[in-house]
Write a protein that holds these residues in place. Structure first.
Motif, PDB file in Angstrom:
ATOM      1  N   MET A   1      25.473 -13.603  48.937  1.00 33.17           N
ATOM      2  CA  MET A   1      26.137 -14.418  49.930  1.00 33.17           C
ATOM      3  C   MET A   1      25.703 -15.872  49.740  1.00 33.17           C
ATOM      4  N   THR A   2      26.659 -16.753  49.597  1.00 33.48           N
ATOM      5  CA  THR A   2      26.377 -18.171  49.445  1.00 33.48           C
ATOM      6  C   THR A   2      25.950 -18.759  50.787  1.00 33.48           C
ATOM      7  N   ILE A   3      24.921 -19.599  50.727  1.00 31.56           N
ATOM      8  CA  ILE A   3      24.413 -20.304  51.898  1.00 31.56           C
ATOM      9  C   ILE A   3      24.663 -21.787  51.676  1.00 31.56           C
ATOM     10  N   THR A   4      25.183 -22.469  52.678  1.00 31.09           N
ATOM     11  CA  THR A   4      25.366 -23.914  52.596  1.00 31.09           C
ATOM     12  C   THR A   4      24.452 -24.571  53.620  1.00 31.09           C
ATOM     13  N   VAL A   5      23.672 -25.522  53.144  1.00 28.48           N
ATOM     14  CA  VAL A   5      22.800 -26.282  54.031  1.00 28.48           C
ATOM     15  C   VAL A   5      23.567 -27.516  54.474  1.00 28.48           C
ATOM     16  N   PHE A   6      23.736 -27.631  55.780  1.00 23.58           N
ATOM     17  CA  PHE A   6      24.397 -28.784  56.392  1.00 23.58           C
ATOM     18  C   PHE A   6      23.285 -29.668  56.941  1.00 23.58           C
ATOM     19  N   ILE A   7      23.163 -30.874  56.399  1.00 24.50           N
ATOM     20  CA  ILE A   7      22.115 -31.797  56.828  1.00 24.50           C
ATOM     21  C   ILE A   7      22.757 -32.939  57.606  1.00 24.50           C
ATOM     22  N   ARG A   8      22.256 -33.149  58.807  1.00 22.22           N
ATOM     23  CA  ARG A   8      22.709 -34.262  59.657  1.00 22.22           C
ATOM     24  C   ARG A   8      21.579 -35.273  59.731  1.00 22.22           C
TER      25      ARG A   8
ATOM     26  N   SER B   1      21.674 -18.008  47.667  1.00 16.13           N
ATOM     27  CA  SER B   1      20.962 -17.236  48.689  1.00 16.13           C
ATOM     28  C   SER B   1      19.861 -18.107  49.281  1.00 16.13           C
ATOM     29  N   LEU B   2      19.218 -17.607  50.336  1.00 18.73           N
ATOM     30  CA  LEU B   2      18.065 -18.321  50.892  1.00 18.73           C
ATOM     31  C   LEU B   2      16.926 -18.362  49.879  1.00 18.73           C
ATOM     32  N   ALA B   3      16.773 -17.309  49.087  1.00 20.96           N
ATOM     33  CA  ALA B   3      15.741 -17.295  48.045  1.00 20.96           C
ATOM     34  C   ALA B   3      16.004 -18.394  47.015  1.00 20.96           C
ATOM     35  N   ALA B   4      17.262 -18.593  46.640  1.00 22.50           N
ATOM     36  CA  ALA B   4      17.619 -19.661  45.698  1.00 22.50           C
ATOM     37  C   ALA B   4      17.315 -21.023  46.305  1.00 22.50           C
ATOM     38  N   TYR B   5      17.541 -21.160  47.606  1.00 22.95           N
ATOM     39  CA  TYR B   5      17.212 -22.409  48.300  1.00 22.95           C
ATOM     40  C   TYR B   5      15.708 -22.667  48.234  1.00 22.95           C
ATOM     41  N   GLU B   6      14.897 -21.647  48.479  1.00 24.98           N
ATOM     42  CA  GLU B   6      13.436 -21.807  48.447  1.00 24.98           C
ATOM     43  C   GLU B   6      12.972 -22.196  47.045  1.00 24.98           C
ATOM     44  N   SER B   7      13.541 -21.607  46.014  1.00 19.26           N
ATOM     45  CA  SER B   7      13.202 -21.963  44.635  1.00 19.26           C
ATOM     46  C   SER B   7      13.584 -23.415  44.351  1.00 19.26           C
ATOM     47  N   TYR B   8      14.752 -23.811  44.823  1.00 15.28           N
ATOM     48  CA  TYR B   8      15.217 -25.195  44.676  1.00 15.28           C
ATOM     49  C   TYR B   8      14.236 -26.161  45.322  1.00 15.28           C
ATOM     50  N   ARG B   9      13.801 -25.842  46.536  1.00 13.38           N
ATOM     51  CA  ARG B   9      12.861 -26.734  47.247  1.00 13.38           C
ATOM     52  C   ARG B   9      11.572 -26.905  46.450  1.00 13.38           C
ATOM     53  N   ALA B  10      11.088 -25.840  45.849  1.00 14.70           N
ATOM     54  CA  ALA B  10       9.869 -25.926  45.031  1.00 14.70           C
ATOM     55  C   ALA B  10      10.104 -26.814  43.805  1.00 14.70           C
ATOM     56  N   ARG B  11      11.256 -26.631  43.139  1.00 16.75           N
ATOM     57  CA  ARG B  11      11.565 -27.465  41.965  1.00 16.75           C
ATOM     58  C   ARG B  11      11.726 -28.927  42.370  1.00 16.75           C
ATOM     59  N   LEU B  12      12.346 -29.159  43.521  1.00 20.04           N
ATOM     60  CA  LEU B  12      12.557 -30.519  44.004  1.00 20.04           C
ATOM     61  C   LEU B  12      11.225 -31.231  44.250  1.00 20.04           C
ATOM     62  N   ARG B  13      10.278 -30.531  44.860  1.00 19.29           N
ATOM     63  CA  ARG B  13       8.959 -31.109  45.150  1.00 19.29           C
ATOM     64  C   ARG B  13       8.144 -31.346  43.875  1.00 19.29           C
ATOM     65  N   ALA B  14       8.470 -30.644  42.800  1.00 16.95           N
ATOM     66  CA  ALA B  14       7.764 -30.824  41.535  1.00 16.95           C
ATOM     67  C   ALA B  14       8.444 -31.865  40.641  1.00 16.95           C
ATOM     68  N   ASP B  15       9.637 -32.300  41.019  1.00 12.57           N
ATOM     69  CA  ASP B  15      10.425 -33.227  40.210  1.00 12.57           C
ATOM     70  C   ASP B  15       9.999 -34.674  40.504  1.00 12.57           C
ATOM     71  N   SER B  16       9.688 -35.440  39.480  1.00 17.24           N
ATOM     72  CA  SER B  16       9.207 -36.814  39.680  1.00 17.24           C
ATOM     73  C   SER B  16      10.270 -37.706  40.324  1.00 17.24           C
ATOM     74  N   GLU B  17      11.538 -37.556  39.922  1.00 14.95           N
ATOM     75  CA  GLU B  17      12.610 -38.358  40.533  1.00 14.95           C
ATOM     76  C   GLU B  17      12.822 -37.955  41.997  1.00 14.95           C
ATOM     77  N   GLY B  18      12.743 -36.655  42.266  1.00 17.31           N
ATOM     78  CA  GLY B  18      12.881 -36.179  43.643  1.00 17.31           C
ATOM     79  C   GLY B  18      11.781 -36.737  44.530  1.00 17.31           C
ATOM     80  N   MET B  19      10.539 -36.669  44.053  1.00 19.54           N
ATOM     81  CA  MET B  19       9.421 -37.193  44.840  1.00 19.54           C
ATOM     82  C   MET B  19       9.543 -38.699  45.031  1.00 19.54           C
ATOM     83  N   ALA B  20       9.997 -39.407  44.008  1.00 16.38           N
ATOM     84  CA  ALA B  20      10.197 -40.854  44.134  1.00 16.38           C
ATOM     85  C   ALA B  20      11.241 -41.161  45.205  1.00 16.38           C
ATOM     86  N   ASN B  21      12.294 -40.334  45.287  1.00 14.34           N
ATOM     87  CA  ASN B  21      13.327 -40.570  46.303  1.00 14.34           C
ATOM     88  C   ASN B  21      12.812 -40.254  47.703  1.00 14.34           C
ATOM     89  N   PHE B  22      12.027 -39.174  47.843  1.00 16.54           N
ATOM     90  CA  PHE B  22      11.402 -38.890  49.134  1.00 16.54           C
ATOM     91  C   PHE B  22      10.504 -40.058  49.551  1.00 16.54           C
TER      92      PHE B  22
END
Length: 102
Positions: free
Chosen positions: A1-8, A59-80
């Motif tokens: 099941m696809t999950i979409t994160v809606f960010i406001r 899935s939610l599991a794919a989202y959690e994996s994405y979040r981990a990759r995002l936090r390890a990504d230098s460009e992602g951390m620079a944007n945060f």
């Protein structure tokens, strides 16, 4: 099941240009880290301090994996860090949605 994160996002209306740059940075970072970015939306008419983003995952599991990759990504951390240093995001809400299908 696809999950979409809606960010406001609630923005500082005097720093919208900074948020737009932040959003543009995510256009390459999010897909690289595994998110299916549907897009970012900026205020145009009416309310001047609300923006949105939509990102889909298998899935939610794919989202959690994405979040981990995002936090390890230098460009992602620079944007945060860019967002934290410039304080243009006043509040951020995440809602996890599933599409209604027949």
């Amino acid at each position: 099941m696809t999950i979409t994160v809606f960010i406001r996002y609630q923005l500082d209306p005097f720093k919208r240009a900074l948020f737009e740059q932040y959003s543009k940075n995510w256009l390459t970072i999010i897909p690289k880290c595994g998110g299916d970015l549907l897009g970012y939306w900026m205020p145009h008419e009416g309310t001047n301090n609300i923006a949105f983003a939509l990102i889909s995952f298998e899935s939610l599991a794919a989202y959690e994996s994405y979040r981990a990759r995002l936090r390890a990504d230098s460009e992602g951390m620079a944007n945060f860090n860019f967002a934290e240093e410039n304080r243009f995001i006043l509040a951020e809400e995440r809602t996890f949605l599933r599409q209604v299908v027949a």
